[in-house]
Design an enzyme around this catalytic site. Structure first.
Site, mmCIF file in Angstrom:
data_model
loop_
_atom_site.group_PDB
_atom_site.id
_atom_site.type_symbol
_atom_site.label_atom_id
_atom_site.label_comp_id
_atom_site.label_asym_id
_atom_site.label_seq_id
_atom_site.Cartn_x
_atom_site.Cartn_y
_atom_site.Cartn_z
ATOM 1 N N GLY A 1 0.833 -1.191 0.000
ATOM 2 C CA GLY A 1 0.000 0.000 0.000
ATOM 3 C C GLY A 1 0.865 1.237 0.000
ATOM 4 O O GLY A 1 2.083 1.152 -0.092
ATOM 5 N N LYS B 1 0.833 -4.692 8.901
ATOM 6 C CA LYS B 1 1.356 -3.689 7.967
ATOM 7 C C LYS B 1 2.628 -3.099 8.531
ATOM 8 O O LYS B 1 2.648 -2.580 9.636
ATOM 9 C CB LYS B 1 0.303 -2.607 7.760
ATOM 10 C CG LYS B 1 0.814 -1.444 6.955
ATOM 11 C CD LYS B 1 -0.300 -0.530 6.516
ATOM 12 C CE LYS B 1 -1.157 -1.177 5.448
ATOM 13 N NZ LYS B 1 -1.993 -0.254 4.719
ATOM 14 N N ASP C 1 -6.885 9.045 0.983
ATOM 15 C CA ASP C 1 -6.522 8.089 -0.064
ATOM 16 C C ASP C 1 -7.638 7.065 -0.288
ATOM 17 O O ASP C 1 -7.415 5.863 -0.263
ATOM 18 C CB ASP C 1 -5.198 7.396 0.299
ATOM 19 C CG ASP C 1 -4.526 6.783 -0.919
ATOM 20 O OD1 ASP C 1 -4.975 7.064 -2.053
ATOM 21 O OD2 ASP C 1 -3.558 6.009 -0.747
#
Ligand SMILES: *[C@@H]1O[C@H](CO)[C@@H](O)[C@H](O)[C@H]1NC(C)=O
Ligand SMILES: *[C@@H]1O[C@H](CO)[C@@H](O)[C@H](O)[C@H]1NC(C)=O
Ligand SMILES: *[C@@H]1O[C@H](CO)[C@@H](O)[C@H](O)[C@H]1NC(C)=O
Ligand SMILES: *[C@@H]1O[C@H](CO)[C@@H](O)[C@H](O)[C@H]1NC(C)=O
Ligand SMILES: *[C@@H]1O[C@H](CO)[C@@H](O)[C@H](O)[C@H]1NC(C)=O
Ligand SMILES: *[C@@H]1O[C@H](CO)[C@@H](O)[C@H](O)[C@H]1NC(C)=O
Ligand SMILES: *[C@@H]1O[C@H](CO)[C@@H](O)[C@H](O)[C@H]1NC(C)=O
Ligand SMILES: *[C@@H]1O[C@H](CO)[C@@H](O)[C@H](O)[C@H]1NC(C)=O
Ligand SMILES: *[C@@H]1O[C@H](CO)[C@@H](O)[C@H](O)[C@H]1NC(C)=O
Ligand SMILES: *[C@@H]1O[C@H](CO)[C@@H](O)[C@H](O)[C@H]1NC(C)=O
Ligand SMILES: *[C@@H]1O[C@H](CO)[C@@H](O)[C@H](O)[C@H]1NC(C)=O
Length: 788
Positions: A513, A533, A628
């Site tokens: 990402g 992440k 985003d």
């Protein structure tokens, strides 16, 4: 002669003393061995109360420590080596070698029970009176002890360290990992959870209320005389859970055990002078109501006490999945009528009202309401609502399946259940739409079944010590549990090593990402999948600021947002742990044609996403600009509910969201014009991105696509506007059968959202109202008219 005699006497006395001393410290020497059925079978502590060795489990044997004379077969196991491994046969041996305790099975397999924790070799062992089995090195320093590896019990003198957990037994006769865990959290709280959960307050069924903001190295400690307390790193008491008033009786042994049924209890066992057990007493129990233990009843069923015994019954509108196995939970017994244009067909449903019912699951919506009736009606009219709970003038709306429901006559609550009028039973004769089963997950079913079997075995322990006093405490606790939500107790703090092993060394990459790479991992022995992440390209930031950010994200709870479960901040390493969403991203299903969603499903997804953004902008405590929004940041769960991910992170890259940014974030194609113009970014930037995503969902294609038949179709937003003006909207969905009014409505909303001028774009609240058809949509101007 006399003097020689004296010397002899002195010498013999000296040896006698030496021997006495040797006996007092009768260590177990290297080379000693134990066998399951031929003596020596165990090593006893000097007092005779504890033994270390082989004990019988099923047809085989396990290695462990037990308390003599207490419990079934006169033993109560307090520690087990490798509890989830299968038992060994009677031909196994346990040897004490310089490498440690080695279990040799009949087949010749060797298993090291005591891992080496220091450089020095093992030299001797001892079973101490405290119940601690220790291994020494040559200078008699303890270099390994069972007290460091608790299973389901801590004994007098033992700690449960920060981050440590106790796991309950599976059953009375099977010591392998069961269904509950007690965790001493890094945030200072001692909490009970069902086993296959992450450390989230919504799964907690008891806590010590010692939560602190940040990492504190608290430990749980049981002292020799029965004082059970939480202590800080300088050994000062933070909270006494139980302190005894009785005199110190050296013949009393204390043990605190997480039991099969999920209770955490402190016991005392008192022996008389001859060393035989005189009495066993429950000194303290973390909770006293089996119905409060989460997970006792399956989905869509509720727990109620009858004569102190817990029972599971089905919620209104549901029926047992299997009447012979009531613990499996219930499923809805009526046909669901689809939602039309975001509105419920209210004529097809009734509302059943039940008093004194309570659950502590996270609702998808909390609305303040003045009357009960309003709450019931609001549920009836809402397609998403399966049940609602009215408590303290708040209406908590919930989707099915419901978990953790119980009946508690002390609770002044009103619960509403939406019950369909067309039952599945009558369906067979009438029409032929397949019934919608609200709940069925085989895995969960099996887990629940096993769980309950464990319970039935132990339900005789359900001696309630009810009363007004306990009720008051419970209410207080419930309130505090609620409050701790706002404090952010929900987040778990992981160490880097924990996450490294959870992800198998960051092997299984799920995707990349804007903020870093995402890996699949699992926690709690593979029982919970997570997405980890690893953040990259971060703004230099202190750990405290980072934690504050994480707490803000952790406070968000919405069904259309991906849940942050925890994080790791170690040195410069920053990792986030999210719930794992199984069906991939919206980008995959829209553009890769893996499984093209049909029109109704797409309409639902647009609303899901809109509601998620609305929550971020207007409903959570600290408004969050996503910055985003795009299909690859929208994930689909197992029920095909859309969930927004990566929110709240933009701030980590750009310290002040409302100021001008020099570095452009976001993704091309979804970025509003103000990103390039150095004007302040507001929530309206997200509205723009949402407008583009909305068009992409309607048409199942990317905004920019060069592989189209005609050049005027390359930019989707321009083409759609042109079709809209020419009243040829049919063209944008090709041959697909769609509802024309909904299509036009959605296109108009999208065109308002992508206006170049931020002021012209609607707020997310208006977007949701327009999409739901509650407010009308005006005809939008050309998106670029303001700037050209
Ligand atoms: C204990 O339970 C585990 C898990 O269900 C099972 O694999 C094992 O065989 C059981 N052990 C005994 C002795 O029943
Ligand atoms: C347990 O101990 C009691 C008394 O010490 C004895 O009478 C009884 O037989 C023992 N039970 C078993 C199963 O060993
Ligand atoms: C756990 O299992 C062992 C035997 O496998 C038993 O001795 C012990 O009492 C059990 N613990 C609890 C809390 O039931
Ligand atoms: C243990 O070993 C003996 C002889 O070595 C053998 O007869 C017996 O069957 C074995 N026991 C088990 C349970 O395998
Ligand atoms: C373990 O102990 C047994 C009995 O003392 C002995 O026969 C065997 O050789 C030992 N094995 C090892 C690996 O030390
Ligand atoms: C035993 O362990 C202690 C503590 O770890 C250490 O200081 C000591 O040197 C060790 N002794 C030997 C003989 O290895
Ligand atoms: C255990 O706690 C009591 C206070 O309740 C204290 O008097 C006693 O000294 C403590 N024992 C030990 C061994 O620390
Ligand atoms: C532990 O608690 C005591 C008493 O409340 C306090 O004085 C001490 O500073 C605390 N220690 C730490 C490390 O917080
Ligand atoms: C054993 O327990 C009884 C009552 O439970 C008590 O009266 C008696 O004094 C106890 N005996 C010893 C030796 O502690
Ligand atoms: C609500 O449901 C319960 C349980 O299914 C039932 O006993 C009760 O009669 C229902 N109440 C109404 C008003 O329908
Ligand atoms: C409805 O039909 C299905 C199969 O056609 C059958 O399995 C089910 O038991 C029937 N249900 C009722 C309530 O008759």
């Amino acid at each position: 002669m006399a003097s020689i005699f004296t010397v002899f006497i002195l010498l013999s006395m000296f040896f006698a003393c030496g021997r006495a001393e040797e006996k007092q410290f009768s260590h177990i020497q290297l080379g000693s061995a134990l066998h399951p059925e031929t003596p020596p079978m165990s090593w006893r502590s000097p007092s005779g109360h504890f033994e270390f060795g082989f004990y019988q489990q099923g047809n085989g044997f396990m290695v462990g420590i037990w308390l003599v004379g207490v419990g079934i077969n006169n033993i109560t196991v307090v520690w087990t080596a490798s509890r989830d491994d299968p038992p060994v046969t009677r031909n196994a041996t346990l040897n004490l070698t310089k490498d440690g305790l080695v279990l040799i099975t009949e087949q010749g397999w060797e298993k090291l029970i005591s891992a080496r924790t220091s450089d020095s070799a093992y030299f001797a062992a001892n079973m101490l009176d405290s119940g601690n089995f220790v291994l020494y090195n040559k200078s008699y320093s303890i270099i390994w002890e069972t007290f460091s590896y608790p299973t389901d019990t801590i004994l007098g003198g033992q700690f449960l360290s920060s981050g440590g957990q106790l796991f309950s037994n599976l059953s009375e006769t099977n010591q392998s990992t069961g269904w509950y865990r007690l965790k001493m959290q890094y945030d200072g709280n001692l909490v009970l959870y069902p086993v296959n959960t992450v450390d989230d307050y919504s799964d907690a069924y008891w806590s010590s209320d010692t939560y602190k903001n940040g990492v504190v190295y608290y430990r749980l400690y049981l002292n020799d005389t029965g004082l059970l307390q939480i202590i800080n790193s300088t050994r000062n008491s933070v909270k006494d859970l139980y302190s005894s008033s009785a005199s110190n009786n050296i013949n009393t042994i204390y043990r605190a055990t997480l039991e099969i049924n999920g209770f955490f209890r402190l016991y005392s066992h008192t022996y008389d002078e001859t060393g035989t057990l005189n009495s066993s007493v429950i000194k303290w129990s973390a909770l006293d109501d089996l119905c409060k233990v989460k997970g006792f009843c399956g989905f869509n069923s509720y727990c109620t006490l009858n004569d102190g015994k817990p029972y599971c019954l089905c919620l209104p509108g549901t029926d047992f999945i299997d009447a012979n196995h009531k613990s499996l939970g219930c499923e809805s017994d009526f046909l669901e009528v689809g939602c039309k244009d975001g509105r419920e067909d209210v004529a097809s449903y009734n509302i059943n009202t039940t008093e004194n019912m309570i659950w502590e699951d996270i609702p998808y919506m909390d609305v303040p309401m003045s009357t009960k009736e309003e709450c019931g009606n609001s549920c009836l009219e809402d397609c998403n609502c399966g049940a609602a709970l009215f408590i303290y003038s708040q209406c908590h709306k919930q989707k099915l399946p419901l978990r953790y429901v119980r009946r508690d006559s002390d609770k002044q609550t009103t619960a509403f259940f939406k019950v369909g009028l067309r039952s599945i039973k009558s369906w067979n004769e009438s029409d032929h739409i397949p019934p919608v089963h609200v709940f069925t997950s085989k895995k969960v079913l099996v887990q629940v079944l096993v769980l309950i079997l464990g319970f039935t075995a132990f339900s005789f322990l359900a001696l309630g010590i009810s009363g007004l006093f306990m009720f008051k405490i419970r209410v207080l606790r419930y309130k505090r549990l609620k409050e701790s939500e706002t404090l952010g107790m929900t987040l778990n703090i992981f160490s880097y090593d924990e996450l490294k092993s959870a992800t198998n060394g960051f092997k299984d990459e799920l995707g990349k990402g804007s903020f870093g790479t995402v890996y699949k991992g699992n926690l709690y022995k593979g029982k919970k999948f997570v997405a980890v992440k690893k953040l990259e390209k971060l703004v230099e930031e202190g750990e405290r600021e980072f934690r504050a950010e994480m707490q803000a994200i952790g406070r968000t709870h919405h069904k259309n947002l991906v849940r942050l479960l925890g994080y790791c901040a170690e040195g410069s390493k920053r990792l986030l742990v999210y719930e794992y969403i199984s069906n991939g991203s919206l980008a995959n299903i829209l553009f890769k044609g893996v499984r093209r969603p049909d029109w109704d499903e797409r309409v639902r997804i647009t609303l899901d996403v809109a509601r998620g953004i609305l929550y971020l902008h207007e409903e959570c405590k600290t408004p969050i600009i996503h910055c985003d929004i795009k299909p690859s940041n929208i994930l689909m769960d197992e029920f095909w509910t859309a969930k927004i991910s990566d929110f709240g992170l933009a701030k980590l890259l750009m310290p002040d969201q409302t100021r001008t940014f020099t570095m452009v974030r976001g993704t091309r194609g979804y970025m509003a014009l103000e990103w390039q113009k150095n004007t302040p970014i507001s929530v309206k930037a997200d509205i723009y991105s949402y407008g583009i995503v909305l068009l992409e969902i309607i048409c199942c294609r990317k905004n920019m696509d060069v592989n189209v038949s005609k050049p005027e179709e390359i930019v989707l937003s321009t083409w759609v506007y042109n079709c809209f003006v020419a009243r040829e909207l049919d063209r944008i969905v090709g041959n697909e059968e769609v509802d024309k009014r909904t299509l036009e409505n959605m296109v108009k909303v999208a065109l308002w959202c992508i206006q170049d001028e931020p002021i012209l774009r609607p707020s997310m609240k208006s977007v949701v109202l327009m999409l739901e058809g509650i407010t009308d949509v005006a005809v939008p101007p050309c998106p670029n008219s303001a700037s050209t």
